[in-house]
Design a protein around this motif. Structure first.
Motif, PDB file in Angstrom:
ATOM      1  N   GLU A  65       0.824  -1.203   0.000  1.00 29.50           N
ATOM      2  CA  GLU A  65       0.000   0.000   0.000  1.00 29.50           C
ATOM      3  C   GLU A  65       0.859   1.253   0.000  1.00 29.50           C
ATOM      4  OE1 GLU A  65      -2.587  -0.290   3.386  1.00 29.50           O
ATOM      5  OE2 GLU A  65      -3.914  -1.741   2.412  1.00 29.50           O
ATOM      6  N   LYS A  66       1.919   1.240   0.784  1.00 25.12           N
ATOM      7  CA  LYS A  66       2.831   2.379   0.838  1.00 25.12           C
ATOM      8  C   LYS A  66       3.515   2.582  -0.505  1.00 25.12           C
ATOM      9  CE  LYS A  66       6.524   4.272   3.663  1.00 25.12           C
ATOM     10  NZ  LYS A  66       7.419   4.034   4.791  1.00 25.12           N
ATOM     11  N   LYS A  67       3.902   1.473  -1.134  1.00 26.93           N
ATOM     12  CA  LYS A  67       4.537   1.544  -2.442  1.00 26.93           C
ATOM     13  C   LYS A  67       3.557   2.100  -3.478  1.00 26.93           C
ATOM     14  CE  LYS A  67       6.748  -1.307  -5.934  1.00 26.93           C
ATOM     15  NZ  LYS A  67       7.058  -2.679  -6.354  1.00 26.93           N
ATOM     16  N   ASP A  68       2.312   1.609  -3.439  1.00 29.38           N
ATOM     17  CA  ASP A  68       1.284   2.069  -4.374  1.00 29.38           C
ATOM     18  C   ASP A  68       0.967   3.547  -4.169  1.00 29.38           C
ATOM     19  OD1 ASP A  68       1.179  -0.445  -5.471  1.00 29.38           O
ATOM     20  OD2 ASP A  68      -0.626  -1.054  -4.397  1.00 29.38           O
ATOM     21  N   ASP A  69       0.951   4.006  -2.926  1.00 28.06           N
ATOM     22  CA  ASP A  69       0.677   5.413  -2.635  1.00 28.06           C
ATOM     23  C   ASP A  69       1.807   6.323  -3.100  1.00 28.06           C
ATOM     24  OD1 ASP A  69      -1.736   4.785  -1.514  1.00 28.06           O
ATOM     25  OD2 ASP A  69      -1.024   4.836   0.560  1.00 28.06           O
TER      26      ASP A  69
END
Length: 145
Positions: free
Chosen positions: A139-143
């Motif tokens: 999720e952090k990578k996608d954000d």
């Protein structure tokens, strides 16, 4: 004092085993995840039950026989949970007598019979935590993109 020495020795052996596994090329690894869990289980039981070396030598063959019988009863009673529970109870009652000869007290025998479930709960929680960390990292990578 004996417990600390035994735990430390078990930990060092486990660490050495994992380092040996990681040092091998991927195609040559001898143990898979299931075998690694078994190694961790031995360390967990040894610490949890405060097994001496002498007790461990007697305990593990008996405990392995016990788990084999439980596994066989589970396979034979796949469709009937009550039949499995009854068979498992009878197996536990039978092994309780032999385990008491090794572990001496009823308290340690009860710990031994519950340790498998407790260990699997520890493993399950660890896996859930790792999955959650991976999800958060994704999720952090996608954000960030």
């Amino acid at each position: 004092m004996k417990t600390r020495i035994l735990f430390t020795l078990s930990f060092v052996l486990l660490l050495t085993a994992f380092m040996h596994i990681e040092a091998q090329p991927p195609g040559e690894r001898m143990r898979g995840p299931r075998e690694n869990i078994e190694v961790l289980k031995v360390a967990y039981f040894t610490k949890h039950l405060s097994l001496t070396t002498e007790e461990a030598e007697k305990f593990w063959p008996l405990y392995n026989s016990y788990t084999d019988e439980i596994r066989k009863a589970r396979q034979e009673s796949k469709e009937d949970i009550l039949a499995f529970e009854e068979a498992a109870l009878n197996i536990r009652k039978r092994y309780r007598v032999d385990l008491k000869k090794i572990l001496v007290s009823d308290e340690r025998v009860n710990k031994a019979l519950l340790a498998e479930r407790e260990f699997m709960n520890v493993v399950r929680r660890e896996l859930q935590d790792r999955m959650e960390m991976r999800r958060k990292a994704r999720e952090k990578k996608d954000d960030g993109q």
